[in-house]
Motif scaffolding. Structure first.
Motif, short mmCIF file in Angstrom:
data_model
loop_
_atom_site.label_atom_id
_atom_site.label_comp_id
_atom_site.label_asym_id
_atom_site.label_seq_id
_atom_site.Cartn_x
_atom_site.Cartn_y
_atom_site.Cartn_z
N HIS A 1 60.25 33.84 50.67
CA HIS A 1 59.86 33.94 49.26
C HIS A 1 61.06 34.36 48.42
O HIS A 1 62.08 34.82 48.93
CB HIS A 1 58.71 34.94 49.10
N ASP A 2 60.91 34.20 47.10
CA ASP A 2 62.03 34.39 46.18
C ASP A 2 62.16 35.82 45.66
O ASP A 2 63.04 36.10 44.86
CB ASP A 2 61.92 33.42 45.00
N GLY A 3 61.28 36.72 46.07
CA GLY A 3 61.34 38.10 45.62
C GLY A 3 60.53 38.35 44.37
O GLY A 3 60.19 39.50 44.07
N LEU A 4 60.18 37.30 43.62
CA LEU A 4 59.35 37.45 42.43
C LEU A 4 57.87 37.38 42.82
O LEU A 4 57.07 38.21 42.41
CB LEU A 4 59.69 36.36 41.42
N HIS A 5 57.52 36.38 43.62
CA HIS A 5 56.17 36.28 44.17
C HIS A 5 56.15 37.05 45.49
O HIS A 5 56.88 36.71 46.42
CB HIS A 5 55.80 34.83 44.46
N VAL A 6 55.30 38.06 45.57
CA VAL A 6 55.28 38.88 46.80
C VAL A 6 53.89 38.98 47.40
O VAL A 6 53.69 39.68 48.39
CB VAL A 6 55.82 40.30 46.51
N CYS A 7 52.93 38.29 46.82
CA CYS A 7 51.54 38.39 47.26
C CYS A 7 51.40 38.01 48.74
O CYS A 7 50.83 38.77 49.54
CB CYS A 7 50.68 37.49 46.39
N ALA A 8 51.94 36.86 49.13
CA ALA A 8 51.82 36.40 50.52
C ALA A 8 52.62 37.29 51.46
O ALA A 8 52.20 37.55 52.59
CB ALA A 8 52.30 34.96 50.64
N ALA A 9 53.78 37.76 51.00
CA ALA A 9 54.61 38.61 51.84
C ALA A 9 53.97 39.95 52.12
O ALA A 9 54.28 40.61 53.12
CB ALA A 9 55.97 38.82 51.17
N ALA A 10 53.02 40.36 51.27
CA ALA A 10 52.34 41.64 51.46
C ALA A 10 51.21 41.56 52.47
O ALA A 10 50.66 42.59 52.87
CB ALA A 10 51.80 42.14 50.12
N SER A 11 50.85 40.36 52.90
CA SER A 11 49.75 40.20 53.85
C SER A 11 50.10 40.81 55.20
O SER A 11 51.24 40.72 55.67
CB SER A 11 49.44 38.71 54.03
#
Length: 421
Positions: A48-58
């Motif tokens: 991810h690009d660091g701006l969208h973090v929703c999926a990375a928080a799963s």
């Protein structure tokens, strides 16, 4: 990462467990892919690009990796990631237009590093470039809005078209207020000239289309979504995109969607995908014209779409079925059941308020629309953290939309509205 998760990842990388997946993207669309695969025991890494973090928080995202800014860096990063970690049988999932186009254009090179869910460019281009999409639809006899392709302000000034109309980018190779909005409505010739001139400052004029505006709200918006092999849908559904935010063109995407039975939509989409020879996940968007009663083709999204998790609730778990197909499994023909709903509450509340103000929705209808069975876009009891991680992004999107609106008013000579208010 827990010890159990680390063990599962290790087994996947050395061939003792199921191959994993690399998901490119960090928003709620990517989150749906991460959860679908993770709940089936498939190890998942997120870029991810660091701006969208929703999926990375799963909790199902076992690793979080940076997604470079430039195309060359992205391609090199993917190939190095596979080589360094032995991910040859892992499945790659791009979740937006540009990452899907990157994979398609480099299909041969990346197919040696991953198993791909994206068709090669010769196929994907028919969805990516709307000029090709509408040309093919015309040859197949599939209705679509009338569309003009002017090359200059002088050509636009000479046009004699009906209003309201819309300005729309043929491709979205960059992010700006025009491509983010999906379409700009224009109500007269003066506004058309002003908005066209503004759009020319943002993208190549050859990519700007002037198109028929099809009136109607969510009751007229439909999609055919499918997993395809050689142009043949293996698992599919038809959905009505009943609410979106913003209300007119849904720059933030659909906010409330329900599966329905619409044979006419199915028939047109089947013909279109067969003609393309499409492979992979796809969403085909239509809008029913109230004047003729016929659906008109709007767009083809050649990757996972905003509400794809509706499929899991309705019997067609698209990401997992796609992973199984990439592993060589036989996928039985499956049609999702009707009457299942999906909601993204954070954008559906303002969308519903807009429909209430327009008199197109009552409070009772809104409450009834949220009855079970319903799939939530972000919140999940078994994976709650992404719902909190999504808040900063939503606030940023709201600010950016307000800023884009301010810029538009300035182009019409209305001054600094932020100072006036």
């Amino acid at each position: 990462m827990t010890a159990r998760e680390a063990c599962a990842e290790s087994e996947a990388r050395d061939g003792r467990g199921p191959p994993g997946a690399v998901v490119v993207g960090g928003d709620y669309i990517a989150l749906g892919v991460v959860r679908s695969l993770g709940r089936h025991g498939v190890p998942v890494w997120v870029m991810h690009d660091g701006l969208h973090v929703c999926a990375a928080a799963s909790r199902f995202a076992l690793r979080r990796l940076p997604w470079p800014v430039d195309e060359a860096g992205r391609l090199a990063s993917l190939r190095e990631l596979s080589t360094r970690n032995g991910l040859r049988d892992w499945v790659l999932y791009p979740t937006d237009d540009e990452s899907a186009a990157l994979v398609a254009r480099n299909h041969e090179a990346l197919s040696g590093s991953f198993r791909l869910t994206t068709p090669p460019w010769a196929v994907l281009q028919w969805a990516y470039d709307k000029r090709l999409t509408y040309g093919l639809a015309s040859r197949l006899g599939i209705d679509h809005p009338w569309t003009l392709y002017p090359q200059s302000c002088e050509e636009v000034a000479a046009l004699d078209c009906t209003f309201p109309a819309i300005l729309k980018p043929a491709v979205k190779a960059q992010s700006n207020r025009f491509t983010r909005a999906r379409a700009w409505r224009v109500d007269d010739h003066r506004q058309l000239l002003a908005r066209y001139a503004e759009a020319c400052e943002l993208i190549d004029p050859s990519l700007i289309m002037i198109q028929e505006f099809i009136a109607g709200g969510g009751e007229a918006q439909y999609s055919f979504a499918a997993l395809c092999a050689d142009g043949r849908p293996l698992a599919w559904l038809v959905a009505r995109r009943a609410r979106q935010h913003p209300v007119d063109f849904g720059g933030h995407g659909s906010s409330f969607v329900e599966t329905v039975d619409e044979p006419e939509i199915e028939e047109a989409a089947h013909r279109l995908l067969a003609a393309i020879g499409y492979n992979g996940l796809v969403e085909v968007e239509f809008k029913r014209d109230s004047r003729s009663g016929r659906p008109k083709l709007l767009d083809i999204n050649a990757r996972t779409w905003g509400w794809h998790t509706l499929g899991g609730a309705a019997g067609t778990d698209f990401p997992y079925l796609s992973w199984r197909l990439a592993q060589g499994a036989i996928i039985p023909t499956t049609r999702a059941r009707a009457g299942v709903r999906w909601v993204r509450a954070a954008t559906d509340v303002p969308a519903a308020m807009g429909e209430l103000k327009r008199g197109r929705l009552s409070i009772g209808e809104y409450v009834r629309s949220l009855r079970p069975p319903i799939e939530r876009a972000v919140f999940a009891l078994d994976d709650p953290l992404p719902a909190f991680a999504d808040v900063p992004w939503l606030l940023y999107r709201r600010w950016r939309r307000a800023w884009d609106g301010t810029i538009f008013l300035r182009t019409l000579g209305l001054g600094d509205v932020t100072r006036r208010n």
